[in-house]
Design an enzyme around this catalytic site. Structure first.
Site, short mmCIF file in Angstrom:
data_model
loop_
_atom_site.label_atom_id
_atom_site.label_comp_id
_atom_site.label_asym_id
_atom_site.label_seq_id
_atom_site.Cartn_x
_atom_site.Cartn_y
_atom_site.Cartn_z
N CYS A 96 0.87 -1.18 0.00
CA CYS A 96 0.00 0.00 0.00
C CYS A 96 0.90 1.23 0.00
CB CYS A 96 -0.87 -0.04 1.26
SG CYS A 96 -1.87 1.42 1.51
N CYS A 107 -10.99 14.53 4.99
CA CYS A 107 -12.00 13.59 5.51
C CYS A 107 -11.90 13.55 7.04
CB CYS A 107 -11.79 12.19 4.93
SG CYS A 107 -12.00 12.14 3.14
N GLY A 155 -2.65 10.38 1.10
CA GLY A 155 -2.86 11.21 -0.09
C GLY A 155 -4.04 10.78 -0.93
N GLU A 156 -4.44 11.70 -1.81
CA GLU A 156 -5.52 11.41 -2.76
C GLU A 156 -4.86 11.28 -4.15
OE1 GLU A 156 -8.73 10.60 -3.18
OE2 GLU A 156 -8.27 10.81 -5.30
N SER A 187 -7.37 3.99 -5.19
CA SER A 187 -8.50 4.36 -4.35
C SER A 187 -8.67 5.88 -4.34
CB SER A 187 -8.25 3.85 -2.93
OG SER A 187 -9.35 4.15 -2.10
N SER A 210 -14.05 5.62 -2.25
CA SER A 210 -14.40 5.68 -0.83
C SER A 210 -15.73 6.41 -0.71
CB SER A 210 -13.31 6.43 -0.07
OG SER A 210 -12.08 5.80 -0.31
N LEU A 211 -16.77 5.67 -0.41
CA LEU A 211 -18.11 6.25 -0.37
C LEU A 211 -18.51 6.60 1.07
CD1 LEU A 211 -19.79 6.84 -2.82
CD2 LEU A 211 -20.94 4.65 -2.53
N HIS A 212 -18.56 5.59 1.90
CA HIS A 212 -18.81 5.74 3.35
C HIS A 212 -20.18 6.30 3.73
CE1 HIS A 212 -14.66 4.75 3.43
NE2 HIS A 212 -14.18 5.95 3.29
N ASN A 286 -11.18 2.46 11.69
CA ASN A 286 -10.06 2.30 12.62
C ASN A 286 -9.90 3.56 13.44
OD1 ASN A 286 -8.97 -0.33 11.86
ND2 ASN A 286 -8.60 0.63 9.89
N1 SAH Z 1 -7.55 9.27 -0.78
C1 SAH Z 1 -7.90 7.95 -1.18
C2 SAH Z 1 -6.97 6.87 -0.67
C3 SAH Z 1 -6.47 6.92 0.73
S1 SAH Z 1 -7.25 6.19 2.11
C4 SAH Z 1 -9.32 7.64 -0.82
O1 SAH Z 1 -9.98 8.48 -0.20
O2 SAH Z 1 -9.82 6.60 -1.21
C5 SAH Z 1 -7.67 4.55 1.80
C6 SAH Z 1 -9.03 4.20 2.44
O3 SAH Z 1 -9.02 4.25 3.89
C7 SAH Z 1 -10.16 5.11 1.99
O4 SAH Z 1 -11.28 4.33 1.70
C8 SAH Z 1 -10.39 5.95 3.24
O5 SAH Z 1 -11.66 6.55 3.24
C9 SAH Z 1 -10.20 4.92 4.31
N2 SAH Z 1 -9.99 5.44 5.66
C10 SAH Z 1 -9.46 6.62 6.03
N3 SAH Z 1 -9.43 6.74 7.37
C11 SAH Z 1 -9.94 5.58 7.85
C12 SAH Z 1 -10.14 5.08 9.16
N4 SAH Z 1 -9.80 5.79 10.23
N5 SAH Z 1 -10.68 3.85 9.28
C13 SAH Z 1 -11.01 3.11 8.19
N6 SAH Z 1 -10.82 3.52 6.95
C14 SAH Z 1 -10.31 4.75 6.77
#
Ligand code: SAH
Length: 341
Positions: A96, A107, A155-156, A187, A210-212, A286
């Protein structure tokens, strides 16, 4: 930086510098095998001339988790530190990697953006993480130890589009590590125009978004980028990506206790994804010390996944790895140096 150049470009570079062309090949091999400059077979005169531009390889920290996951911290030339995480799976080793130092996306649940964006990584700096971990795992340029890459570190990636796509080119170079984009996952939090660009430029990475959340208003509360692009725009872009590339798209859904983890949320998500051949990865959030959000319980996580399945959505619970070394999703942060101070 020499690490940003392909083998062909290094041959040109050698000629421009007045070296024989094969010196370019030697430099390339040395870089891909993470050799310190003084361990290469280059003559001293050439070593002196390229020293400034030659990559500086240094692992500043290596932590191994109980589950075998390894977190690496690398120091770059300007002193910035970036982290990568190596996960051992039955099918191989997945690395990763980070694409930026920090992150501008903000976020609410993620450690990467705690201090905003510091800077983009160059293509070579993203590659360096793979080269270093590969070497540390006993691999070489000819015999790769890493089988898969996920751009899910700090990073994004689509906010650093040019360098990330140059990285893809470099890491898939047949003369180099020879990855296939099919073994690389990118991602994103959903930068819609860049998803279209990726599709139009005929990339074939596995795209995961990453939808959430399944409702725009709620998503805006945890992900500022949701104010710019709606969920519908994101899903439409993903459908386009699938059409163009034939690659199945995934969605990440991290469960936050009491926020997005009820059956009603699963139902909303299922309605949005109805008829789209995709996959949902569910994980409990997490803990990140500075973030005051809690992950859902294991039971809640399993029932969320089951609910999605019962509604016809392909979903699985993602295994969280490396939590004890702060190497799990969202736990990577800007710099170990700062932590040590
Ligand atoms: N910027 C990208 C990739 C980085 S993070 C993105 O947003 O997808 C990789 C993944 O971990 C993303 O799905 C992100 O939303 C998630 N993530 C970030 N913080 C987290 C946390 N505390 N617990 C679980 N997943 C988390």
């Amino acid at each position: 930086m020499l690490l940003d150049l392909s083998k062909a470009q290094l041959k040109e570079y050698a000629l421009k510098k007045g070296f024989a062309q094969f010196r370019g090949e030697q430099i390339f091999d040395a870089i891909m095998n993470a050799k310190p400059l003084d361990k290469t077979n280059l003559p001293a005169e050439i070593r002196n001339q390229i020293a400034e531009e030659y990559p500086h390889f240094e692992i500043v920290k290596k932590l191994t988790s109980k589950d075998g996951t390894i977190k690496y911290a690398f120091r770059m030339k300007d002193g910035q530190v970036i982290e990568s995480v190596l996960m051992n799976h039955s099918y191989g080793k997945t690395l990763c990697v980070s694409s930026q130092v920090g992150c501008a996306m903000g976020c609410k649940f993620c450690a990467s953006s705690l201090n905003g964006l510091i800077r983009n990584l160059s293509a070579g700096e993203i590659l360096q993480q793979v080269v270093m971990a590969n070497k540390d795992q006993g691999g070489s340029v000819k015999k790769r130890a890493i089988t898969n890459i996920v751009l899910m570190g700090m990073g994004e990636p689509l906010d650093n589009y040019q360098n990330v796509t140059s990285f893809l080119k470099l890491v898939c170079d047949q003369d180099g590590l020879n990855f296939s984009e099919r073994n690389i996952t990118l991602s994103t939090c959903g930068l819609v125009p860049k998803i279209y660009q990726l599709a139009d430029e005929k990339h074939s990475v596995t795209l995961t978004v990453s939808l959430h959340e399944a409702e725009d208003k709620k998503r805006q509360e945890i992900m500022p980028i949701a104010k710019v692009y709606s969920i519908k725009e994101i899903v439409d872009a993903c459908k386009y990506y699938f059409q163009k590339t034939g690659r199945r798209v995934s969605f990440e859904y991290s469960l936050i206790a009491g926020k997005n983890d009820d059956f009603a949320h699963a139902e909303r998500l299922a309605a949005i994804l109805k008829g789209f051949n995709c996959h949902v990865n569910v994980i409990a959030l997490n803990d990140v010390q500075e973030r005051h959000l809690r992950g859902s319980t294991l039971q809640k996580t399993y029932s969320f996944v089951e609910k999605l399945n019962s509604l016809g959505v392909n979903a699985t619970k993602r295994r969280s790895m490396g939590e004890d070394i702060e190497g799990a999703c969202g736990q990577l942060r800007q710099s170990v140096i700062k932590e040590e101070q």
